[in-house]
Design a protein around this motif. Structure first.
Motif, PDB file in Angstrom:
ATOM      1  N   SER A   7      12.645  35.940   2.839  1.00 18.65           N
ATOM      2  CA  SER A   7      11.141  35.611   3.152  1.00 18.65           C
ATOM      3  C   SER A   7      10.741  36.902   3.402  1.00 18.65           C
ATOM      4  CB  SER A   7      10.901  34.543   4.056  1.00 18.65           C
ATOM      5  OG  SER A   7      11.569  33.362   3.602  1.00 18.65           O
ATOM      6  N   THR A   8       9.321  37.018   3.270  1.00 18.94           N
ATOM      7  CA  THR A   8       8.526  38.104   3.617  1.00 18.94           C
ATOM      8  C   THR A   8       7.302  37.896   4.266  1.00 18.94           C
ATOM      9  OG1 THR A   8       7.089  38.243   1.430  1.00 18.94           O
ATOM     10  CG2 THR A   8       9.300  39.588   1.234  1.00 18.94           C
ATOM     11  N   ILE A   9       6.537  38.661   4.869  1.00 23.23           N
ATOM     12  CA  ILE A   9       5.245  38.472   5.340  1.00 23.23           C
ATOM     13  C   ILE A   9       4.356  37.963   4.533  1.00 23.23           C
ATOM     14  CG2 ILE A   9       3.237  39.626   6.402  1.00 23.23           C
ATOM     15  CD1 ILE A   9       5.283  41.526   8.156  1.00 23.23           C
ATOM     16  N   LYS A  10       4.469  38.400   3.299  1.00 23.00           N
ATOM     17  CA  LYS A  10       3.458  37.961   2.296  1.00 23.00           C
ATOM     18  C   LYS A  10       3.901  36.305   2.091  1.00 23.00           C
ATOM     19  CE  LYS A  10       1.844  38.559  -2.404  1.00 23.00           C
ATOM     20  NZ  LYS A  10       1.808  39.484  -3.476  1.00 23.00           N
ATOM     21  N   ASP A  11       4.765  35.787   1.988  1.00 26.02           N
ATOM     22  CA  ASP A  11       5.195  34.233   2.086  1.00 26.02           C
ATOM     23  C   ASP A  11       4.610  33.587   3.129  1.00 26.02           C
ATOM     24  OD1 ASP A  11       6.958  35.007  -0.441  1.00 26.02           O
ATOM     25  OD2 ASP A  11       8.509  35.185   0.833  1.00 26.02           O
ATOM     26  N   ILE A  12       4.875  34.294   4.455  1.00 29.08           N
ATOM     27  CA  ILE A  12       4.185  33.516   5.363  1.00 29.08           C
ATOM     28  C   ILE A  12       2.688  33.497   5.398  1.00 29.08           C
ATOM     29  CG2 ILE A  12       3.862  33.664   7.995  1.00 29.08           C
ATOM     30  CD1 ILE A  12       6.557  35.100   8.269  1.00 29.08           C
ATOM     31  N   ALA A  45       7.437  31.349  10.226  1.00 27.17           N
ATOM     32  CA  ALA A  45       8.168  32.342   9.899  1.00 27.17           C
ATOM     33  C   ALA A  45       9.894  31.533  10.433  1.00 27.17           C
ATOM     34  CB  ALA A  45       8.173  33.255  11.150  1.00 27.17           C
ATOM     35  N   LYS A  46       9.949  30.684  11.535  1.00 32.36           N
ATOM     36  CA  LYS A  46      10.995  30.159  11.672  1.00 32.36           C
ATOM     37  C   LYS A  46      11.458  29.274  10.540  1.00 32.36           C
ATOM     38  CE  LYS A  46      10.895  29.958  16.734  1.00 32.36           C
ATOM     39  NZ  LYS A  46      10.610  28.959  17.894  1.00 32.36           N
ATOM     40  N   ASN A  47      10.331  28.355   9.932  1.00 40.28           N
ATOM     41  CA  ASN A  47      10.544  27.371   8.717  1.00 40.28           C
ATOM     42  C   ASN A  47      11.238  28.294   7.475  1.00 40.28           C
ATOM     43  OD1 ASN A  47       9.819  25.426  10.413  1.00 40.28           O
ATOM     44  ND2 ASN A  47       7.776  25.556   9.639  1.00 40.28           N
ATOM     45  N   GLN A  51      13.209  37.015   8.622  1.00 35.25           N
ATOM     46  CA  GLN A  51      13.998  37.979   9.254  1.00 35.25           C
ATOM     47  C   GLN A  51      13.049  39.485   9.097  1.00 35.25           C
ATOM     48  OE1 GLN A  51      16.738  37.670  11.266  1.00 35.25           O
ATOM     49  NE2 GLN A  51      16.585  35.414  10.701  1.00 35.25           N
ATOM     50  N   PRO A  52      12.488  39.985  10.084  1.00 34.11           N
ATOM     51  CA  PRO A  52      11.820  41.273  10.014  1.00 34.11           C
ATOM     52  C   PRO A  52      12.547  42.349   9.509  1.00 34.11           C
ATOM     53  CG  PRO A  52      12.148  40.840  12.267  1.00 34.11           C
ATOM     54  CD  PRO A  52      12.851  39.426  11.430  1.00 34.11           C
ATOM     55  N   ASN A  53      11.922  43.229   8.871  1.00 35.90           N
ATOM     56  CA  ASN A  53      12.714  44.537   8.262  1.00 35.90           C
ATOM     57  C   ASN A  53      12.634  45.458   9.265  1.00 35.90           C
ATOM     58  OD1 ASN A  53      13.289  46.719   6.965  1.00 35.90           O
ATOM     59  ND2 ASN A  53      12.672  46.060   5.094  1.00 35.90           N
ATOM     60  N   HIS A  54      13.561  45.680  10.175  1.00 32.78           N
ATOM     61  CA  HIS A  54      13.305  46.923  11.153  1.00 32.78           C
ATOM     62  C   HIS A  54      13.382  48.193  10.897  1.00 32.78           C
ATOM     63  CE1 HIS A  54      13.868  43.698  14.595  1.00 32.78           C
ATOM     64  NE2 HIS A  54      14.919  43.575  14.091  1.00 32.78           N
ATOM     65  N   LEU A  55      13.831  48.543   9.684  1.00 38.09           N
ATOM     66  CA  LEU A  55      14.067  49.806   9.200  1.00 38.09           C
ATOM     67  C   LEU A  55      12.422  50.068   8.681  1.00 38.09           C
ATOM     68  CD1 LEU A  55      15.076  52.494   8.479  1.00 38.09           C
ATOM     69  CD2 LEU A  55      16.049  51.227   6.051  1.00 38.09           C
TER      70      LEU A  55
END
Length: 342
Positions: A7-12, A45-47, A51-55
């Motif tokens: 999942s990405t920020i765009k999905d949220i 985000a939980k649903n 997972q955030p892309n830390h890099l």
């Protein structure tokens, strides 16, 4: 086998009908985003198991809040205690620690540093592997402008902050104690002298013998890996000498344990016939019989000082500060293996 799409920020953003930028700000607790929107974003985000892309985040912000920690071995109480102390302090300041174990391998150490640099860590705290003779991989950390703190095993040539104990003084404490117990022929199961701490322990041992007018004999100084098996082999070699020692100083507790096993197998009374001293204050040294005299390296204090050195460097990246060499005085913990007059 099909892989699950991350999942990405765009999905949220699509689920909530807001912009990806608003989602990013909500996840980073931006003050301009309402509490309601932040709660909605976190729930979605939980649903979606986001997972955030830390890099990617580190590249954007120039800060990852990650610190790399390289240790030679995790089965040592000293290193695990240093690790715990570092983690407690850095976690409290919002940093996560990435732990890498070199297993005393130069190659593994190089690989670990490459991974840490790729991960965009904010700093590296390390203790060198036994095999490490070349320090170019550590120079890469410095070249990237990343704070590098060394502890226990460190090299002056790298010109970085360092935390450790006074290894030279430690050898004097041990030899002085053994001489007080009546020992006159003291052997040293040493670490490899190309590593600074073991070199300093050897020099301290030799100088202490000179101070007491005791003989310095090359066949009584045996360098090795200081593993349990290495301690066994070195002790077996010492027992084969025409004139065997009446005391053995091992530069590591695991080597001392191996030596103790061999002495007991040969029905040699410790300390009456041969006294024994280790180094590191591993927990087992107080449990075995006889309990092993050893050096307390103040592991928790070393971890605390290493973590604080990193925090200072990260807060003052452009400040010209002289290198900080923090050398702690060692403590001799006298136990049954060397105490002839309890």
């Amino acid at each position: 086998m099909a892989t699950t799409k991350k999942s990405t920020i765009k999905d949220i953003a699509n689920v909530l009908g807001i912009t990806p930028s608003a989602v990013s700000k909500a996840l980073n607790n931006h003050p301009r985003i309402s509490v309601k929107t932040k709660e909605d974003v976190i729930q979605v985000a939980k649903n979606l198991n986001y997972q955030p892309n830390h890099l990617a985040s580190a590249l954007r912000k120039g800060k990852s809040n990650l610190v790399g920690l390289i240790i030679p071995k995790a089965n040592s109480h000293f290193f695990s205690s240093v690790l715990q102390s570092i983690e407690e302090i850095l976690n409290d300041k919002g940093y996560s620690v990435i732990i890498s174990q070199s297993n005393e391998s130069y190659k593994k150490e190089c690989e670990s540093i490459d991974v840490l640099l790729f991960t965009q860590v904010d700093g590296v705290i390390a203790s060198l592997a036994n095999e490490t003779l070349n320090f170019s991989h550590y120079e890469k950390i410095k070249a990237n402008g990343i704070p590098l703190i060394l502890f226990d095993r460190g090299e002056n040539d790298l010109e970085v902050d360092y935390v450790g104990i006074n290894d030279y003084q430690s050898s004097h404490l041990i030899v002085n104690h053994l001489v007080e117990q009546g020992c006159k022929r003291i052997a040293h199961i040493a670490g490899y002298r190309h590593t600074r701490i073991y070199k300093n322990r050897i020099i301290g041992y030799v100088d202490a013998l000179k101070k007491h007018d005791l003989p310095i004999e090359n066949d009584l100084i045996l360098e090795g890996s200081l593993s349990l098996e290495d301690g066994r082999k070195k002790m077996e070699a010492l027992l084969k000498l025409p004139n065997r020692p009446d005391a053995v100083y091992a530069a590591g507790d695991f080597a001392a344990l191996g030596a103790l096993q061999v002495l007991k197998e040969n029905q040699i009374k410790v300390p009456d016939e041969i006294s024994l001293v280790g180094f590191g204050n591993e927990p087992f040294t107080s449990f075995v019989s006889p309990s092993i005299t050893t050096i307390n390296q103040h592991s928790e204090e070393i971890g605390r000082l290493a973590a604080e050195a990193f925090l200072y460097r990260i807060k003052n990246p452009k400040k010209k500060v002289s290198l900080n060499k923090m050398i702690l005085n060692a403590e001799l913990v006298v136990r049954e293996s060397s105490n002839k007059n309890p």
